[in-house]
Write an enzyme that holds these catalytic residues in place. Structure first.
Site, PDB file in Angstrom:
ATOM      1  N   ASP A  59       0.838  -1.197   0.000  1.00 35.15           N
ATOM      2  CA  ASP A  59       0.000   0.000   0.000  1.00 35.15           C
ATOM      3  C   ASP A  59       0.875   1.249   0.000  1.00 35.15           C
ATOM      4  O   ASP A  59       1.997   1.219  -0.518  1.00 35.15           O
ATOM      5  CB  ASP A  59      -0.939  -0.035   1.209  1.00 35.15           C
ATOM      6  CG  ASP A  59      -2.319   0.520   0.891  1.00 35.15           C
ATOM      7  OD1 ASP A  59      -2.393   1.716   0.564  1.00 35.15           O
ATOM      8  OD2 ASP A  59      -3.303  -0.235   0.952  1.00 35.15           O
ATOM      9  N   HIS A  90      -4.052   5.882   3.027  1.00 32.21           N
ATOM     10  CA  HIS A  90      -4.642   4.621   2.575  1.00 32.21           C
ATOM     11  C   HIS A  90      -3.997   3.416   3.248  1.00 32.21           C
ATOM     12  O   HIS A  90      -4.672   2.500   3.737  1.00 32.21           O
ATOM     13  CB  HIS A  90      -4.516   4.541   1.056  1.00 32.21           C
ATOM     14  CG  HIS A  90      -5.349   3.492   0.408  1.00 32.21           C
ATOM     15  ND1 HIS A  90      -4.936   2.188   0.285  1.00 32.21           N
ATOM     16  CD2 HIS A  90      -6.574   3.545  -0.184  1.00 32.21           C
ATOM     17  CE1 HIS A  90      -5.867   1.492  -0.361  1.00 32.21           C
ATOM     18  NE2 HIS A  90      -6.868   2.281  -0.657  1.00 32.21           N
ATOM     19  N   SER A 132     -10.858  -1.561  -0.942  1.00 32.69           N
ATOM     20  CA  SER A 132      -9.574  -1.709  -0.253  1.00 32.69           C
ATOM     21  C   SER A 132      -9.783  -2.161   1.179  1.00 32.69           C
ATOM     22  O   SER A 132      -9.081  -3.044   1.684  1.00 32.69           O
ATOM     23  CB  SER A 132      -8.824  -0.369  -0.257  1.00 32.69           C
ATOM     24  OG  SER A 132      -8.485   0.022  -1.549  1.00 32.69           O
TER      25      SER A 132
END
Length: 759
Positions: free
Chosen positions: A155, A213, A544
């Site tokens: 990520d 994220h 995600s």
């Protein structure tokens, strides 16, 4: 007789004097007063409209107003009827009532809704509780909360100093197989974050998260317990990842603007060398042939070494054929919702109310009805979506601005546009594609985000009323919202654009309004100064998050069943997944209609049942070679994917529907017969007999032989054939039909989706 809400302020005391007389004209006195049918009193929450004069009310005025709705009969216990008189959280009160009294009160003018009270307990970010993975569950105890498992996160990096990544309570070091290292300063590495490395254009950048994220997904998969976590005071509870005692290894392969395939491959390569057990891959792109897909190729390499790969199905739904990461050796995860809502209710001048959501819940927002400005009334998509600069020539100062999703900016950015133009609040209306999937964004001004149908009624009111007005009631976190789960609009949809013989996505898991760790302050800038010392959490939606959830679940299953292959773990998840929501209805999508297999896959993950599936459909890495040859790939292309020299001529190529997959997807034309074989392995009781149950897709005859499968020991395999036949397909050509195949014993139900594509 109108209620206080409709009376002039000077009639307030006159109204109270004659209040019960006016009630007698609405309902019989024996319903509300002395002759009520005796029954036990319970707590009810009563939502009522606010009176016009509420601005001048003090606490006692509120209590008197709320008491005016209640029966005059005293309780035999001597307890007061009124328990709470709310002033900010909701417009209403809590009271002790019988069921008959509550029904009667709900019919009164001014009463909006009556609901029984609910027993609540301390919650996590709510995903674990929603999946029944609370700390006292047998599954969590048996797996020691993920102790000893290593989850690799590909990520944007991580904020290692966030409390979610402390190793308090994680005294165990990494297992002996661990070969990785942590590139943060030694003080930032611990028994939680055991590995961290950056792969960004080959540079030696530290793997700090500059986007958010990666921090979010890492904490969802394996964040440690953080008490009193919340997002701007909402969704409060104990934050926890799905496998809170698992180790994390972080691979920064992405930046805010995206991820290079070369960086992703480097991260996968390192993760394999390091010795991770599970990979969470929350990135992807439009589906392309596997030989061009770096992620698919790297994932197959990981699977060959026993590493389970959980990947996001993408956020390009609900358009068909938008699912990503669709290789059969990867778990492809779609997104659905939980039963938590962070409620923001729009009250129109007409008296209508529409529930929406917002993570920013300002205290003391005005209850005065404010004028509504609707930039979209004049036409033009930029103004309708409150795009940058679109409000410069409009007078929105002091008004609530009605905006639509879409356009060139995000929902949060729309709020900044409204604020800059002088608007004091925003009603954000979903576009037709998003429908009922409402995101509880961390907005920069008071906002209520509402669904498409609710928004259409608000727009109708605004465009048909001379001086439309509204306000927003911020009601905080509500549990038990329905329908739940429901597939999100953005969740990538099947069929696979490159391989329709495998049903994708495989499964769905929580991915809407997920609260988890975040590296930066959130919400209005004015709130930052007072929260600099507090750990930050954020509510984000996307597949995600769903992939990270399933990565955490996979790590627990791998610990519980160390001899299971990645394919067996996937099978256990899929064949035990839920097809019904919490209320016992079918799981729906953003249209509130039944979600099809191209949205839902095998269903909503049920971790506890997946731990004891009874039977599994297994695959070994070598099984994918004839499958790849059957896709029509050349020897070079197959060799590229498998990283070994392959000559397809020496294999008996198979069509995709023949792969021993837990779901069964078959293409059928007119007057066609087809046989598909599957093999299952016994992982339940040593001795067991399973009987087949089939719900055939409409327009297809389905027969299974044998109809019973007997097992005398564990790890025993049994095969069966499924015979499909059709008549004239006719107008069905180009459509699909759905069914189910179930193997049922006295303890287990092993369910597979049946999907027929008419060609």
């Amino acid at each position: 007789m109108s209620h206080l809400l409709l009376l002039p302020h000077f009639l307030f005391f006159f109204f109270f004097f004659f209040f019960h007389l006016s009630y007698s004209q609405i309902l019989p006195l024996n319903i509300l007063n002395s002759t009520i049918k005796a029954s036990s009193h319970e707590t009810y929450i009563i939502h009522v409209r606010k009176p016009n004069s509420v601005q001048t009310f003090n606490a006692e005025d509120h209590r008197n107003y709320h008491k005016s709705f209640l029966p005059t009969r005293a309780l035999t216990s001597g307890e007061p009827r009124l328990i709470y008189s709310y002033r900010t959280a909701i417009s209403g009160f809590a009271a002790r009532l019988t069921a008959d009294e509550a029904i009667a009160i709900e019919k009164l003018d001014g009463v909006l809704h009556t609901i029984p009270d609910r027993l609540l307990s301390l919650h996590t970010t709510h995903i674990s509780d929603f999946l029944n993975l609370h700390p006292k569950s047998c599954f969590m105890k048996d797996t020691n909360f993920g102790k000893g498992s290593i989850i690799g996160i590909l990520d944007t990096g991580i904020l290692p100093t966030h409390p979610s990544f402390k190793d308090t309570g994680i005294s165990h070091p990494p297992p002996n197989k661990w070969k990785g290292h942590c590139e943060f300063k030694p003080a930032m590495c611990n028994n939680k974050i055991i590995g961290a490395k950056s792969f960004v254009h080959g540079r030696k950048d530290p793997p700090f998260d500059s986007d958010g994220h990666g921090t979010h997904t890492a904490s969802i998969a394996a964040g440690w317990l953080v008490k009193n976590a919340g997002v701007l005071g909402n969704a409060r509870g104990t934050a926890s990842g799905l496998a809170p005692a698992a180790h994390l290894s972080i691979y920064r392969v992405c930046q805010a603007n995206g991820c290079l395939a070369s960086d992703v491959l480097a991260g996968i390569d390192q993760a394999i060398s390091d010795g991770v057990d599970v990979l969470s891959i929350s990135l992807g792109s439009t589906a392309i042939p596997f030989y061009d897909d770096a992620v698919a190729i790297g994932a197959l390499a990981a699977v060959e070494r026993g590493i389970f790969v959980s990947s996001s199905g993408g956020n390009a739904g609900p358009v068909p054929a938008t699912v990503e990461n669709d290789a059969p050796w990867m778990l492809t995860v779609g997104a659905d919702s939980t039963d938590r809502s962070i409620r923001a209710t729009v009250l129109l001048g007409s008296g209508e109310e529409f529930n929406g959501q917002s993570s920013y819940q300002p205290v003391g927002f005005t209850s005065v009805l404010l004028p509504i400005a609707y930039p979209g009334a004049r036409g033009g998509s930029r103004a309708k979506t409150c795009s940058d600069g679109s409000l410069n020539r409009l007078n929105v100062r002091g008004k609530i601005v009605l905006c639509h999703t879409g356009g060139s900016n995000t929902s949060i950015e729309k709020g900044a546009v409204v604020t800059k133009a002088g608007g004091v609040a925003m009603i954000l209306v979903n576009d037709e594609m998003r429908r009922s999937t409402v995101e509880a964004g961390v907005h920069v001004l008071p906002t209520a985000a509402v669904g498409y149908s609710e928004g259409a009624r608000i727009v109708e009111y605004v465009t048909s009323t001379a001086n439309p007005t509204a306000t927003i009631h911020f009601k905080g976190t509500v549990y038990g919202a329905s329908p739940a789960p429901a597939v999100a609009d953005f969740s990538g949809r099947g069929p696979s654009a490159v391989n329709e013989g495998i049903l994708k996505p495989d499964i769905v898991g929580p991915g809407v309004n997920v609260a988890a760790a975040w590296p930066f302050p959130v919400g209005p800038p004015a709130l930052d100064a007072g929260n600099l010392t507090l750990p930050t959490f954020n509510i984000v939606s996307g597949s995600s998050a769903s992939a990270a959830v399933l990565a955490g679940v996979a790590s627990l299953l791998k610990l519980s069943h160390p001899d299971w292959s990645p394919a067996a773990i996937k099978s256990a998840m899929m064949t035990t997944a839920d097809l019904l929501d919490r209320d016992g209805g079918v799981i729906v999508d953003e249209t509130l209609g039944e979600a099809g297999y191209f949205a839902l896959g095998a269903g909503h993950v049920n971790p506890t049942r997946a731990d004891d599936p009874g039977l599994v459909y297994d695959l070994q890495p070598g099984d994918y070679v004839p499958y790849l040859c059957g896709l029509g790939y050349t020897d070079k292309q197959v060799s590229t994917i498998t990283r070994q020299s392959v000559e397809c001529s020496v294999f008996e190529a198979m069509v995709a529907e023949e792969l021993n997959y837990p779901s069964i997807s078959v293409a059928m034309g007119s007057n066609m017969e087809k046989t598909v074989m599957r093999t299952v392995r016994n992982v339940g009781e040593e001795e067991a007999v399973y009987s087949v149950q089939v719900r055939a897709p409409e327009g297809v005859e389905v027969t299974v032989y044998p109809e019973k499968l007997g097992f005398s020991e564990l790890k025993q395999n049994r095969s069966f054939n499924i015979y499909f036949s059709t008549g004239n397909v006719g107008e069905r050509r180009g459509t699909v039909a759905q069914g189910q195949l179930k193997w049922v014993s006295n303890k287990h139900i092993v369910r597979s989706p049946l999907l027929i594509s008419f060609v």
